[in-house]
Design a protein around this motif. Structure first.
Motif, PDB file in Angstrom:
ATOM      1  N   ARG A 184      72.481   4.645 -24.067  1.00 25.60           N
ATOM      2  CA  ARG A 184      71.802   4.596 -22.766  1.00 25.60           C
ATOM      3  C   ARG A 184      70.309   4.692 -22.985  1.00 25.60           C
ATOM      4  N   ALA A 185      69.538   3.896 -22.260  1.00 26.53           N
ATOM      5  CA  ALA A 185      68.079   3.973 -22.300  1.00 26.53           C
ATOM      6  C   ALA A 185      67.571   3.774 -20.878  1.00 26.53           C
ATOM      7  N   ALA A 186      66.986   4.813 -20.290  1.00 26.21           N
ATOM      8  CA  ALA A 186      66.592   4.774 -18.888  1.00 26.21           C
ATOM      9  C   ALA A 186      65.150   5.229 -18.719  1.00 26.21           C
ATOM     10  N   PRO A 187      64.293   4.425 -18.076  1.00 29.12           N
ATOM     11  CA  PRO A 187      62.926   4.861 -17.771  1.00 29.12           C
ATOM     12  C   PRO A 187      62.938   5.929 -16.694  1.00 29.12           C
ATOM     13  N   ILE A 188      62.079   6.920 -16.821  1.00 28.92           N
ATOM     14  CA  ILE A 188      62.028   7.992 -15.830  1.00 28.92           C
ATOM     15  C   ILE A 188      60.579   8.336 -15.513  1.00 28.92           C
ATOM     16  N   ILE A 189      60.410   8.886 -14.305  1.00 27.18           N
ATOM     17  CA  ILE A 189      59.150   9.476 -13.852  1.00 27.18           C
ATOM     18  C   ILE A 189      59.394  10.975 -13.732  1.00 27.18           C
ATOM     19  N   GLU A 190      58.446  11.766 -14.146  1.00 21.74           N
ATOM     20  CA  GLU A 190      58.657  13.216 -14.098  1.00 21.74           C
ATOM     21  C   GLU A 190      57.406  13.905 -13.596  1.00 21.74           C
ATOM     22  N   GLY A 191      57.585  14.894 -12.717  1.00 19.20           N
ATOM     23  CA  GLY A 191      56.444  15.643 -12.196  1.00 19.20           C
ATOM     24  C   GLY A 191      56.888  16.906 -11.493  1.00 19.20           C
ATOM     25  N   GLY A 204      62.429  10.987 -11.641  1.00 23.07           N
ATOM     26  CA  GLY A 204      62.746   9.723 -11.011  1.00 23.07           C
ATOM     27  C   GLY A 204      63.592   8.867 -11.928  1.00 23.07           C
ATOM     28  N   VAL A 205      64.772   8.461 -11.467  1.00 23.52           N
ATOM     29  CA  VAL A 205      65.687   7.648 -12.269  1.00 23.52           C
ATOM     30  C   VAL A 205      66.391   6.671 -11.334  1.00 23.52           C
ATOM     31  N   SER A 206      66.662   5.482 -11.822  1.00 23.88           N
ATOM     32  CA  SER A 206      67.311   4.472 -10.975  1.00 23.88           C
ATOM     33  C   SER A 206      68.727   4.908 -10.638  1.00 23.88           C
ATOM     34  N   PRO A 207      69.259   4.516  -9.456  1.00 20.34           N
ATOM     35  CA  PRO A 207      70.632   4.887  -9.081  1.00 20.34           C
ATOM     36  C   PRO A 207      71.667   4.447 -10.117  1.00 20.34           C
ATOM     37  N   GLU A 208      71.454   3.285 -10.750  1.00 19.20           N
ATOM     38  CA  GLU A 208      72.410   2.813 -11.756  1.00 19.20           C
ATOM     39  C   GLU A 208      72.435   3.751 -12.966  1.00 19.20           C
ATOM     40  N   ASN A 209      71.260   4.178 -13.414  1.00 25.64           N
ATOM     41  CA  ASN A 209      71.205   5.079 -14.559  1.00 25.64           C
ATOM     42  C   ASN A 209      71.643   6.495 -14.203  1.00 25.64           C
ATOM     43  N   VAL A 246      65.390  18.275  -9.581  1.00 29.43           N
ATOM     44  CA  VAL A 246      65.552  17.392  -8.424  1.00 29.43           C
ATOM     45  C   VAL A 246      65.480  15.954  -8.941  1.00 29.43           C
ATOM     46  N   TYR A 247      66.491  15.152  -8.650  1.00 29.75           N
ATOM     47  CA  TYR A 247      66.492  13.742  -9.061  1.00 29.75           C
ATOM     48  C   TYR A 247      66.153  12.865  -7.857  1.00 29.75           C
ATOM     49  N   MET A 248      65.227  11.941  -8.096  1.00 25.22           N
ATOM     50  CA  MET A 248      64.740  11.042  -7.066  1.00 25.22           C
ATOM     51  C   MET A 248      64.897   9.600  -7.563  1.00 25.22           C
ATOM     52  N   PRO A 249      65.241   8.649  -6.686  1.00 29.15           N
ATOM     53  CA  PRO A 249      65.294   7.246  -7.118  1.00 29.15           C
ATOM     54  C   PRO A 249      63.975   6.812  -7.754  1.00 29.15           C
ATOM     55  N   LEU A 250      64.064   5.986  -8.800  1.00 29.67           N
ATOM     56  CA  LEU A 250      62.888   5.625  -9.583  1.00 29.67           C
ATOM     57  C   LEU A 250      61.804   4.988  -8.724  1.00 29.67           C
ATOM     58  N   GLU A 251      62.160   4.036  -7.868  1.00 29.96           N
ATOM     59  CA  GLU A 251      61.141   3.372  -7.040  1.00 29.96           C
ATOM     60  C   GLU A 251      60.458   4.356  -6.112  1.00 29.96           C
ATOM     61  N   ALA A 252      61.241   5.267  -5.522  1.00 30.68           N
ATOM     62  CA  ALA A 252      60.658   6.275  -4.635  1.00 30.68           C
ATOM     63  C   ALA A 252      59.737   7.198  -5.410  1.00 30.68           C
ATOM     64  N   ALA A 253      60.116   7.538  -6.652  1.00 32.53           N
ATOM     65  CA  ALA A 253      59.282   8.408  -7.476  1.00 32.53           C
ATOM     66  C   ALA A 253      57.985   7.717  -7.871  1.00 32.53           C
TER      67      ALA A 253
END
Length: 424
Positions: free
Chosen positions: A101-108, A126-131, A214-221
């Protein structure tokens, strides 16, 4: 050592004499008491050592498992501030052998506010719903409320500890406040405030994560943290986390030099080394219990040899060799060690396999919790029985028991039959 003529070492009569000496008589109750204490000491020492080693094994396995379930095995970090070409990097990382698995994330880190005005600092990822559906912490938590399928858009997933601190449940609204505000024509605003609906509440079982994640959808993040078309890092999962170094070497060849690779061992290395050191120290400390019990065997056998001096003199007079005498008293001491060790192994294994039932019984009797998850990170007492640990404890206990018999047995063998009978 040769036995009597025509007999072999550890013959049946040697066992018969040794077992007869171990039987309690009225005038030998002091010796019998020391023998009993030695047996119980070895049993408790072996059981304690097995239980403690099993709990420490379980603690490490559970802790590492939950750390890996909530974090990437390898993080691909930018050399600068952010990753702008993250889709290509994620695709190349995912195609690397051994990567699952390789997933881009936003963190803050932001401030979260609940419906009743309560607030808590949280870590947003921030992570995509699929990931998100492939992340162990979200897909297979210890417990959960809501549906992970609803994660997306303006719907987020929060840890059970965060939900408790904010006083929210599935369907409620949570406000997230970021210190970085939007840029406007009048200048940057002091903060970004946005409301999200709680779609999913998860409990990993590790308090440190349940109270902050807290996990947020990537686009929203990306919009919330003002990082459109960028990512902070790429989270990589591999097939063999314990051999993550091999995966790092393959990833380094697949990716370019503009990124850094940071493994879960790099992040938690100090903690894992501390656990390993603590395990070794606990093994050495608890081994002293078995050593003290073995010393009791020595004192008991010395008293037995002194008490049986005339018997030894008679046996030597009728032809029993020094080697046979030594083996008789060796069997006396070894029998105590073997029986105590086997009872201890049985007790330790039984206790470990039923440790949760024992915990529940102790808590019911005392009326208090004996396992504070906020202090020990995990929600339950973990225990993992390893055959290698049982074998190590078994070998240690038997080895000390056998060594403890050598000196008293040697003294018995060196006893002069003439002197022994003269003193009677």
């Amino acid at each position: 050592m040769a036995g009597t003529p025509g007999t072999r070492p550890f013959a049946g009569f040697e066992w018969m004499i040794a077992l007869r000496y171990l039987r309690s008589r009225r005038k030998e109750r002091a010796i019998s008491a020391i023998t009993g204490f030695s047996l119980v000491g070895i049993m408790l020492g072996v059981a304690t050592l097995i239980i403690v080693m099993s709990v420490m094994n379980g603690f490490r396995d559970e802790l590492v498992g939950r750390i890996l379930g909530a974090n990437g095995h390898v993080l691909i970090l930018p050399v600068g501030k952010v990753l702008e070409d993250y889709p290509d990097l994620a695709a190349r990382a995912a195609a690397t052998p051994g990567v699952t698995r390789a997933a881009p994330i936003i963190e803050g880190r932001v401030m979260a506010s609940g419906v009743n005005g309560s607030a808590a600092g949280v870590l947003v990822r921030g992570v995509s719903p699929e990931n998100a559906k492939t992340l162990e912490a979200l897909a297979h938590p210890e417990s959960s409320n809501g549906a992970l399928a609803d994660f997306g858009g303006d719907s987020i997933a929060i840890g059970a500890g965060v939900a408790d601190d904010l006083g929210v449940k599935v369907g409620d609204t949570v406000k997230l406040i970021s210190p970085r505000g939007l840029r406007t024509v009048l200048g940057p605003s002091p903060a970004t405030v946005r409301s999200f609906r709680v779609a999913y509440i998860f409990r990993i079982g590790m308090t440190e994560y349940d109270k902050i994640l807290v996990y947020m959808p990537l686009e929203a993040a990306q919009k919330f943290f003002l990082k459109q078309d960028r990512a902070d890092m790429i989270e990589v999962m591999v097939e063999q986390p314990d051999r993550v170094e091999d995966a790092v070497n393959r990833l380094a060849r697949s990716l370019d030099a503009r990124v850094r690779l940071w493994t879960w061992k790099d992040q938690n290395g100090g903690y894992l080394k501390a656990l390993k050191t603590e395990r070794v120290v606990m093994f050495l400390i608890l081994s002293l219990i078995i050593l003290v019990a073995a010393l009791n065997i020595i004192s008991g056998l010395i008293m037995l040899v002194k008490d049986k001096g005339s018997d030894i003199g008679i046996l030597r007079t009728i032809g029993l060799t020094r080697g046979a005498v030594m083996r008789v008293f060796f069997v006396c001491g070894a029998a105590i060690g073997v029986v105590g060790t086997l009872l201890g192994v049985g007790l330790g294994v039984l206790f470990t396999l039923n440790i949760k039932a024992v915990q529940a019984a102790v808590e019911w009797v005392l009326g208090v919790s004996v396992w504070d998850s906020s202090v020990r990170y995990l929600t339950d007492i973990p225990a993992q029985l390893h055959l290698s640990d049982v074998a190590s404890v078994l070998a240690l206990a038997l080895g000390l028991s056998f060594l403890a018999t050598l000196y008293p047995a040697w003294r018995a063998a060196r006893l002069d039959p003439v002197e022994a009978l003269r003193n009677e």
